[in-house]
Design an enzyme around this catalytic site. Structure first.
Site, PDB file in Angstrom:
ATOM      1  N   ARG A  42       0.817  -1.223   0.000  1.00  0.00           N
ATOM      2  CA  ARG A  42       0.000   0.000   0.000  1.00  0.00           C
ATOM      3  C   ARG A  42       0.844   1.263   0.000  1.00  0.00           C
ATOM      4  O   ARG A  42       0.390   2.328  -0.382  1.00  0.00           O
ATOM      5  CB  ARG A  42      -0.913   0.037   1.230  1.00  0.00           C
ATOM      6  CG  ARG A  42      -1.887  -1.131   1.288  1.00  0.00           C
ATOM      7  CD  ARG A  42      -2.542  -1.192   2.636  1.00  0.00           C
ATOM      8  NE  ARG A  42      -1.505  -1.516   3.639  1.00  0.00           N
ATOM      9  CZ  ARG A  42      -1.706  -1.500   4.945  1.00  0.00           C
ATOM     10  NH1 ARG A  42      -2.889  -1.165   5.438  1.00  0.00           N
ATOM     11  NH2 ARG A  42      -0.735  -1.818   5.773  1.00  0.00           N
ATOM     12  N   GLN A  59       4.833  25.358  17.957  1.00  0.00           N
ATOM     13  CA  GLN A  59       4.330  25.855  16.675  1.00  0.00           C
ATOM     14  C   GLN A  59       4.791  24.913  15.572  1.00  0.00           C
ATOM     15  O   GLN A  59       5.873  24.345  15.646  1.00  0.00           O
ATOM     16  CB  GLN A  59       4.893  27.256  16.450  1.00  0.00           C
ATOM     17  CG  GLN A  59       4.375  27.979  15.241  1.00  0.00           C
ATOM     18  CD  GLN A  59       4.848  29.422  15.251  1.00  0.00           C
ATOM     19  OE1 GLN A  59       4.621  30.155  16.196  1.00  0.00           O
ATOM     20  NE2 GLN A  59       5.526  29.832  14.192  1.00  0.00           N
ATOM     21  N   ASN A  77       5.003  24.858  11.235  1.00  0.00           N
ATOM     22  CA  ASN A  77       4.865  25.643  10.009  1.00  0.00           C
ATOM     23  C   ASN A  77       5.049  24.745   8.791  1.00  0.00           C
ATOM     24  O   ASN A  77       5.723  23.718   8.866  1.00  0.00           O
ATOM     25  CB  ASN A  77       5.892  26.784   9.982  1.00  0.00           C
ATOM     26  CG  ASN A  77       5.653  27.769  11.096  1.00  0.00           C
ATOM     27  OD1 ASN A  77       4.529  28.168  11.360  1.00  0.00           O
ATOM     28  ND2 ASN A  77       6.714  28.158  11.778  1.00  0.00           N
ATOM     29  N   ARG A 104      16.026  29.963   0.942  1.00  0.00           N
ATOM     30  CA  ARG A 104      15.306  30.616   2.039  1.00  0.00           C
ATOM     31  C   ARG A 104      16.228  30.597   3.252  1.00  0.00           C
ATOM     32  O   ARG A 104      16.832  29.584   3.562  1.00  0.00           O
ATOM     33  CB  ARG A 104      14.020  29.878   2.380  1.00  0.00           C
ATOM     34  CG  ARG A 104      12.928  30.005   1.346  1.00  0.00           C
ATOM     35  CD  ARG A 104      11.669  29.308   1.870  1.00  0.00           C
ATOM     36  NE  ARG A 104      10.610  29.267   0.910  1.00  0.00           N
ATOM     37  CZ  ARG A 104       9.458  29.930   1.023  1.00  0.00           C
ATOM     38  NH1 ARG A 104       9.238  30.680   2.076  1.00  0.00           N
ATOM     39  NH2 ARG A 104       8.535  29.815   0.110  1.00  0.00           N
ATOM     40  N   HIS A 116      17.588  32.068   9.012  1.00  0.00           N
ATOM     41  CA  HIS A 116      16.788  32.658  10.072  1.00  0.00           C
ATOM     42  C   HIS A 116      17.064  32.035  11.436  1.00  0.00           C
ATOM     43  O   HIS A 116      17.397  30.860  11.543  1.00  0.00           O
ATOM     44  CB  HIS A 116      15.303  32.507   9.738  1.00  0.00           C
ATOM     45  CG  HIS A 116      14.953  33.043   8.391  1.00  0.00           C
ATOM     46  ND1 HIS A 116      14.177  32.359   7.494  1.00  0.00           N
ATOM     47  CD2 HIS A 116      15.300  34.197   7.763  1.00  0.00           C
ATOM     48  CE1 HIS A 116      14.035  33.061   6.388  1.00  0.00           C
ATOM     49  NE2 HIS A 116      14.715  34.177   6.522  1.00  0.00           N
ATOM     50  N   LYS A 140      14.390  23.583  16.356  1.00  0.00           N
ATOM     51  CA  LYS A 140      13.576  23.325  15.164  1.00  0.00           C
ATOM     52  C   LYS A 140      13.793  21.879  14.727  1.00  0.00           C
ATOM     53  O   LYS A 140      14.905  21.366  14.788  1.00  0.00           O
ATOM     54  CB  LYS A 140      14.002  24.211  13.986  1.00  0.00           C
ATOM     55  CG  LYS A 140      13.675  25.652  14.088  1.00  0.00           C
ATOM     56  CD  LYS A 140      14.117  26.362  12.808  1.00  0.00           C
ATOM     57  CE  LYS A 140      13.935  27.844  12.907  1.00  0.00           C
ATOM     58  NZ  LYS A 140      14.401  28.529  11.684  1.00  0.00           N
ATOM     59  N   HIS A 179      19.062  28.859  10.415  1.00  0.00           N
ATOM     60  CA  HIS A 179      18.621  27.797   9.514  1.00  0.00           C
ATOM     61  C   HIS A 179      18.198  28.374   8.162  1.00  0.00           C
ATOM     62  O   HIS A 179      17.593  29.434   8.085  1.00  0.00           O
ATOM     63  CB  HIS A 179      17.433  27.047  10.126  1.00  0.00           C
ATOM     64  CG  HIS A 179      16.784  26.114   9.157  1.00  0.00           C
ATOM     65  ND1 HIS A 179      15.599  26.413   8.513  1.00  0.00           N
ATOM     66  CD2 HIS A 179      17.182  24.917   8.684  1.00  0.00           C
ATOM     67  CE1 HIS A 179      15.287  25.421   7.701  1.00  0.00           C
ATOM     68  NE2 HIS A 179      16.228  24.507   7.777  1.00  0.00           N
ATOM     69  N   TYR A 197       8.068  22.333   9.595  1.00  0.00           N
ATOM     70  CA  TYR A 197       8.973  22.776  10.652  1.00  0.00           C
ATOM     71  C   TYR A 197       8.223  22.682  11.974  1.00  0.00           C
ATOM     72  O   TYR A 197       7.136  23.250  12.102  1.00  0.00           O
ATOM     73  CB  TYR A 197       9.357  24.244  10.499  1.00  0.00           C
ATOM     74  CG  TYR A 197       9.764  24.742   9.149  1.00  0.00           C
ATOM     75  CD1 TYR A 197      11.088  25.085   8.913  1.00  0.00           C
ATOM     76  CD2 TYR A 197       8.837  24.943   8.131  1.00  0.00           C
ATOM     77  CE1 TYR A 197      11.470  25.602   7.687  1.00  0.00           C
ATOM     78  CE2 TYR A 197       9.222  25.459   6.909  1.00  0.00           C
ATOM     79  CZ  TYR A 197      10.533  25.780   6.693  1.00  0.00           C
ATOM     80  OH  TYR A 197      10.923  26.298   5.483  1.00  0.00           O
ATOM     81  N   GLU A 223      13.397  38.312  16.121  1.00  0.00           N
ATOM     82  CA  GLU A 223      13.808  37.733  14.844  1.00  0.00           C
ATOM     83  C   GLU A 223      15.234  38.165  14.486  1.00  0.00           C
ATOM     84  O   GLU A 223      15.623  39.304  14.694  1.00  0.00           O
ATOM     85  CB  GLU A 223      12.835  38.211  13.780  1.00  0.00           C
ATOM     86  CG  GLU A 223      13.156  37.796  12.378  1.00  0.00           C
ATOM     87  CD  GLU A 223      12.141  38.358  11.403  1.00  0.00           C
ATOM     88  OE1 GLU A 223      11.425  37.537  10.823  1.00  0.00           O
ATOM     89  OE2 GLU A 223      12.079  39.583  11.235  1.00  0.00           O
ATOM     90  N   ASP A 279      15.288  38.312   2.437  1.00  0.00           N
ATOM     91  CA  ASP A 279      16.503  37.530   2.702  1.00  0.00           C
ATOM     92  C   ASP A 279      17.726  38.134   2.003  1.00  0.00           C
ATOM     93  O   ASP A 279      18.834  38.035   2.511  1.00  0.00           O
ATOM     94  CB  ASP A 279      16.317  36.077   2.272  1.00  0.00           C
ATOM     95  CG  ASP A 279      15.421  35.294   3.227  1.00  0.00           C
ATOM     96  OD1 ASP A 279      15.128  35.796   4.331  1.00  0.00           O
ATOM     97  OD2 ASP A 279      15.015  34.179   2.862  1.00  0.00           O
TER      98      ASP A 279
END
Length: 186
Positions: free
Chosen positions: A26, A49, A51, A62, A65, A75, A122, A135, A146, A171
């Site tokens: 399957r 959290q 994401n 990306r 951060h 993370k 990251h 994430y 931040e 960025d």
């Protein structure tokens, strides 16, 4: 039954996670996360959290951060569609690997993830079209805490595997490191 293999990387605390799927005709079933198993390798704070991102263009970058204390976060990053080169940079002030980076290929096929401790920046580059990432974060996003590094900072010398096809304006405008950056004290 073993659900994950955990592998240390050259950067203390940064851990490569290999999920162990059970496959049959399957498809497969795998445990994506287990607080008990992850606690054994240092993830002791609860997930606050989750994401989800989608990046369409192959070669896009990306990042890089992070969040400053008191919102510095662990993370757990996974690519659930496509393939990426995932990078973490050690920003811990007292670390012997301060400003060193490590990258891993994460993909839907290899079922690998990175467990990135607080004190790391990251980012990633897509190696395919339409890459989706999940994430898990141990802290909620805090705009006032931040932080970010420039993905092309010559001080970091991150060896992105592809020419950069796209990077966001945000960025692209992150500052380059200078002698005033002392790192993070957690």
């Amino acid at each position: 039954m073993k659900r994950f293999d955990f592998f240390p990387t050259p950067l203390p605390g940064l851990t490569l996670v290999q999920r162990k799927p059970i496959e049959d005709s399957r498809g497969f079933f795998s445990r994506f996360f287990c607080a008990e198993d992850f606690g054994r390798v240092g993830l002791t704070r609860p997930i606050a959290q989750m994401n989800h991102s989608l990046t369409h263009l192959k070669g896009s970058v990306r990042g890089m951060h992070f969040q400053y204390p008191p919102f510095a976060e662990d993370k757990f990053v996974s690519c659930v569609r496509g393939s990426i080169f995932d990078v973490a940079v050690d920003l811990r002030k007292e670390s012997p690997t301060f400003l060193h980076w490590h990258g891993e290929i994460l993909s839907a096929d290899n079922q690998r993830s990175l467990l990135i401790p607080a004190g790391f920046a990251h980012g990633f580059q897509t190696l395919a079209r339409d890459c989706e990432l999940l994430y898990l974060h141990t802290m909620p996003y805090a705009h006032d805490c931040e932080g970010a590094l420039h993905a092309l900072d010559p001080l970091l010398e991150i060896a992105w595997p592809l020419p950069i096809a796209e990077i966001s304006e945000r960025d692209r405008t992150h500052p380059m490191l200078n002698s005033q950056f002392e790192g993070l004290t957690l």
